[in-house]
Scaffold this motif. Structure first.
Motif, PDB file in Angstrom:
ATOM      1  N   GLU A 240       0.827  -1.203   0.175  1.00 27.17           N
ATOM      2  CA  GLU A 240      -0.123   0.043   0.058  1.00 27.17           C
ATOM      3  C   GLU A 240       0.669   1.450  -0.150  1.00 27.17           C
ATOM      4  O   GLU A 240       0.359   2.252  -0.770  1.00 27.17           O
ATOM      5  CB  GLU A 240      -0.765   0.126   1.233  1.00 27.17           C
ATOM      6  N   ALA A 241       1.824   1.261   0.785  1.00 29.55           N
ATOM      7  CA  ALA A 241       2.839   2.469   0.891  1.00 29.55           C
ATOM      8  C   ALA A 241       3.434   2.767  -0.591  1.00 29.55           C
ATOM      9  O   ALA A 241       3.291   4.043  -0.753  1.00 29.55           O
ATOM     10  CB  ALA A 241       3.918   2.165   2.098  1.00 29.55           C
ATOM     11  N   ILE A 242       3.897   1.655  -1.252  1.00 26.10           N
ATOM     12  CA  ILE A 242       4.588   2.162  -2.510  1.00 26.10           C
ATOM     13  C   ILE A 242       3.663   2.560  -3.356  1.00 26.10           C
ATOM     14  O   ILE A 242       3.889   3.486  -4.125  1.00 26.10           O
ATOM     15  CB  ILE A 242       5.476   0.979  -3.057  1.00 26.10           C
ATOM     16  N   ARG A 243       2.282   2.139  -3.477  1.00 24.88           N
ATOM     17  CA  ARG A 243       1.324   2.455  -4.280  1.00 24.88           C
ATOM     18  C   ARG A 243       0.937   3.768  -3.988  1.00 24.88           C
ATOM     19  O   ARG A 243       0.579   4.377  -4.833  1.00 24.88           O
ATOM     20  CB  ARG A 243       0.342   1.449  -4.318  1.00 24.88           C
ATOM     21  N   ALA A 244       0.831   4.154  -2.864  1.00 24.55           N
ATOM     22  CA  ALA A 244       0.471   5.495  -2.461  1.00 24.55           C
ATOM     23  C   ALA A 244       1.404   6.649  -3.025  1.00 24.55           C
ATOM     24  O   ALA A 244       1.114   7.564  -3.234  1.00 24.55           O
ATOM     25  CB  ALA A 244       0.137   5.625  -0.918  1.00 24.55           C
ATOM     26  N   ALA A 245       2.829   6.104  -3.117  1.00 25.02           N
ATOM     27  CA  ALA A 245       3.700   6.884  -3.485  1.00 25.02           C
ATOM     28  C   ALA A 245       3.781   7.041  -5.156  1.00 25.02           C
ATOM     29  O   ALA A 245       4.868   7.627  -5.830  1.00 25.02           O
ATOM     30  CB  ALA A 245       4.975   6.721  -3.003  1.00 25.02           C
ATOM     31  N   GLY A 246       2.930   6.378  -5.747  1.00 26.10           N
ATOM     32  CA  GLY A 246       2.994   6.150  -7.315  1.00 26.10           C
ATOM     33  C   GLY A 246       3.715   5.061  -7.689  1.00 26.10           C
ATOM     34  O   GLY A 246       4.052   5.197  -8.967  1.00 26.10           O
ATOM     35  N   GLY A 247       4.269   4.267  -6.816  1.00 28.36           N
ATOM     36  CA  GLY A 247       5.357   3.195  -7.192  1.00 28.36           C
ATOM     37  C   GLY A 247       4.486   1.858  -7.480  1.00 28.36           C
ATOM     38  O   GLY A 247       3.361   1.959  -7.161  1.00 28.36           O
ATOM     39  N   LEU A 248       5.188   0.899  -7.901  1.00 28.53           N
ATOM     40  CA  LEU A 248       4.591  -0.454  -8.271  1.00 28.53           C
ATOM     41  C   LEU A 248       5.071  -1.426  -7.104  1.00 28.53           C
ATOM     42  O   LEU A 248       6.077  -1.198  -6.678  1.00 28.53           O
ATOM     43  CB  LEU A 248       4.881  -1.062  -9.791  1.00 28.53           C
ATOM     44  N   PHE A 249       4.222  -2.429  -6.845  1.00 25.81           N
ATOM     45  CA  PHE A 249       4.754  -3.567  -5.998  1.00 25.81           C
ATOM     46  C   PHE A 249       5.118  -4.829  -6.912  1.00 25.81           C
ATOM     47  O   PHE A 249       4.244  -5.114  -7.517  1.00 25.81           O
ATOM     48  CB  PHE A 249       3.719  -3.758  -4.866  1.00 25.81           C
TER      49      PHE A 249
END
Lengths: 437, 437
Positions: A240-249
């Motif tokens: 969730e944190a990386i997606r909230a920052a615009g990144g991908l998991f």
């Protein structure tokens, strides 16, 4: 730390107790292959034959293989070899012609993942898969920042070695790479929140440097960080944190994938997350060089519109047919269920041993991927771990060590490992512990 | 330029004249493989079987293959398939155990190059080989600058796609990459000096930007630049220039290597240079994913001292055994000599045709790698080239186009291509030229 010390269980030239013939092979390797190749063990092994969970040396001695995850459905499985040879004798060409094999396989594999993941791309190695994932993520996110765990391993291309800190301090990290502490299972229910806090700190640091985050990539069983499967679910907050920052998991399933955890086909599923991309490799073709990526279609849209991807051997008819035979064997021989049951039996046996041998610390595992720490009180004991690995080799059991402190035994046999094999392992391991600890 | 226009002979969805069954396969590809995959031809081909220089479609029609260089000793060669299957049924494991196969093969291959090149490293793809070459060169030189030709292709990892401008403007070049004009064979004896002057200008530009040069890497037959073999020797001044600047000269032999030029095993040998590294790929295993690097030992010393290189499938026993069978066939079937003789016969036939068809311009070739320009007067004619490629497909001859102007027919058949096959090709090509030009 020297380059050889950075690799657990690396052979150090000049040591060991080699036969004349094997010493000659070592000398030929140094002359022909040069200084970057490493052998396993204080005394390297010369192997000539494999079958099921057994490997045989030149003298005909049998070694129980509890280490090699590539030959996942068993060494030299005749069904896989026959499928490969049959297709290679018929048609072997690439994905720029129409052929059913790559489509049949892709559709079959995509049926094992959540519906949001609906595309598949083929490479030859897990390194290539993770490298391609990064290319795609950079196009999709516009970012370049990469977050990995402190002792992560994801592969050996220039880009991917740059986010594989377990290769040691002699291999440069990429300038947009940040490392975070691996999940700490000792934290129990707080593992996920603490791991996510580390990821968030890395995101903040990237942003502070003007670098847009592109990916958080993790091996979903954290093999090189010491095998960290539990508590299941701990990955969700970090994703969730990386997606909230615009990144991908990105879930790197090169090690846990294809049924090894015993809880279905994929390691990420245990954590209740749906990754943006899933990278595949080692066991996919039981040794045939085939690997790939599974993706959400939206993440590859821009990459596909701006350019093309062609990998000469990737997804060729032989690769797809061989990989399909591996799926056949996993299904027909019930290997996921076997991983679950035999893995639990093996972990239970190890936990029983741990009650008797203080050097044997916490046991962590999911299916047939088990990590067992070797400790001196509360401290990791890399030296004793090294002696255990080499004593097991003398006892004809193949195993290795992992983790940032190189004190975790990595037990990761072919998935055809049965209770009888677990008993043999536990028996020989007990003998070694008695002798050494 | 769209991404599809950047690739000569790419299928454009919605066009062509597909059977219902093939249209269904195309639809399945789009759903399963996503937007980055490309098929060949206005109407894609559905192939199911290969043998020698022939490929067969689902209806049993035979196509003369004058394009596919991977199946270099012939599609589905039974000796190569048997060697692969035999080893895969016996022992398939990796280079961290001692095994003869990888050593026997390495020593045999190293005997085909100048003595200064005495180490060999294994990857699975040419992309990985060039990526590894860059990692090694960065350690050895301390530089990061890369020089390639304007329409070069070296592979698809993040780093290597960054120095493969032929992938089109949608694929970013690396920031330390400089492109130089390809050698211009129209300059005759001045080709080498002019090419070297371009390389020197790129070195100067890198230096002016504070970037230390690491490598000049070229495909020694300049396949994607339009097939540029002559005048032999023209590479030497450019190799001198990069070395004088502290960089390395890398010969990418993925396309010209393994006998294709008919002048020995390696394309660089025609130019009288000894590279610092030589990258290998496509034909090495006749379709089995095996590739690698040959190196001067001094360039890899620092890389090997600081870190290790392990490629899970690279140099495994099956890869080495399969690649050795390819060498057996090259030797036993006299394929280098065949490439020389049949290639000369084919080029001569094309030159004769060129005297009768003005659209057929200069013919360039070395052995069984021939480039034939399609022109309108003095101008490249990409549109006619495209029609020729597709008309040949209708005439059941497989071929493709290359070059920065996409007007060079790329004639690059399996090396078992005989005079009879050349006659069939020339006959069908003449018919196509009559109809179209």
């Amino acid at each position: 730390m020297t380059a050889r010390e950075a690799m657990p269980n690396a052979y150090v030239p000049g040591q060991g107790n080699l036969s004349e013939g094997d010493a000659a092979l070592v000398a030929r390797r140094e002359r022909a292959l040069g200084p970057a190749y490493r052998l396993f063990y204080e005394t390297p092994l010369h192997l000539v034959r494999g079958e099921g969970v057994w490997l045989y040396d030149a003298a005909g001695e049998a070694y129980l293989d509890t280490y090699n995850n590539v030959a996942s459905v068993g060494h030299c499985h005749p069904r896989v070899v026959a499928a490969m040879a049959g297709q290679a004798a018929t048609f072997a060409s690439h994905t720029r012609y129409l052929h059913e094999a790559v489509l049949d396989y892709s559709e079959r594999l995509l049926a094992t993942v959540p519906a949001a993941l609906s595309h598949m791309m083929f490479t030859c190695t897990g390194s290539e898969a993770n490298d391609l994932a990064l290319r795609i993520a950079r196009e999709h996110t516009g970012g370049t920042g990469i977050i990995v765990t402190e002792n992560a391993y994801h592969g050996v291309t220039l880009a991917v070695s740059g986010f594989s800190p377990s290769l040691g301090p002699g291999v440069p990290l990429g300038e947009h790479v940040r490392t975070v502490p691996a999940p700490d299972p000792a934290l129990g229910a707080r593992t996920g929140a603490v791991f996510a806090a580390g990821v968030q700190a890395a995101i903040d640091d990237l942003t502070r440097h003007g670098i847009r985050p592109a990916v958080l990539i993790v091996d979903t069983i954290f093999s090189s960080d010491g095998v960290i499967p539990d508590p299941a679910g701990f990955l969700a907050p970090a994703a969730e944190a990386i997606r909230a920052a615009g990144g991908l998991f990105i879930a790197d399933e090169v090690q846990p994938g294809f049924g090894r955890t015993g809880a279905g086909m994929w390691g990420f599923a245990r954590h209740g997350v749906v990754p943006d991309m899933v990278s595949l490799g080692k066991p996919m073709g039981n040794g045939y060089p085939v690997a790939g990526l599974i993706l959400r279609p939206e993440v590859v849209a821009r990459f596909g519109a701006k350019g093309r991807y062609f990998n000469t051997f990737g997804g060729n008819a032989v690769a797809a047919t061989t990989a399909a035979a591996v799926l056949d064997v996993i299904e027909d021989e019930g290997l996921i269920e076997n991983a679950r049951l035999t893995g639990a039996y093996l972990a239970e046996g190890l936990r029983t041993l741990a009650t008797r041998f203080p050097a044997l610390g916490p046991i962590r595992g999911a299916g047939l991927f088990v990590g067992a720490d070797i400790v001196d009180g509360d401290a990791p004991d890399a030296a004793l771990t090294h002696r255990v690995v080499n004593a097991l080799r003398q006892a004809r059991v193949l195993i290795s060590a992992t983790g940032a402190s190189a004190n975790t035994l990595k037990i990761r046999p072919p998935l055809v490992f049965a209770r009888d094999h677990a008993d043999i392992f536990l028996d020989r391991f007990e003998t070694v512990l008695k002798a050494l600890s």
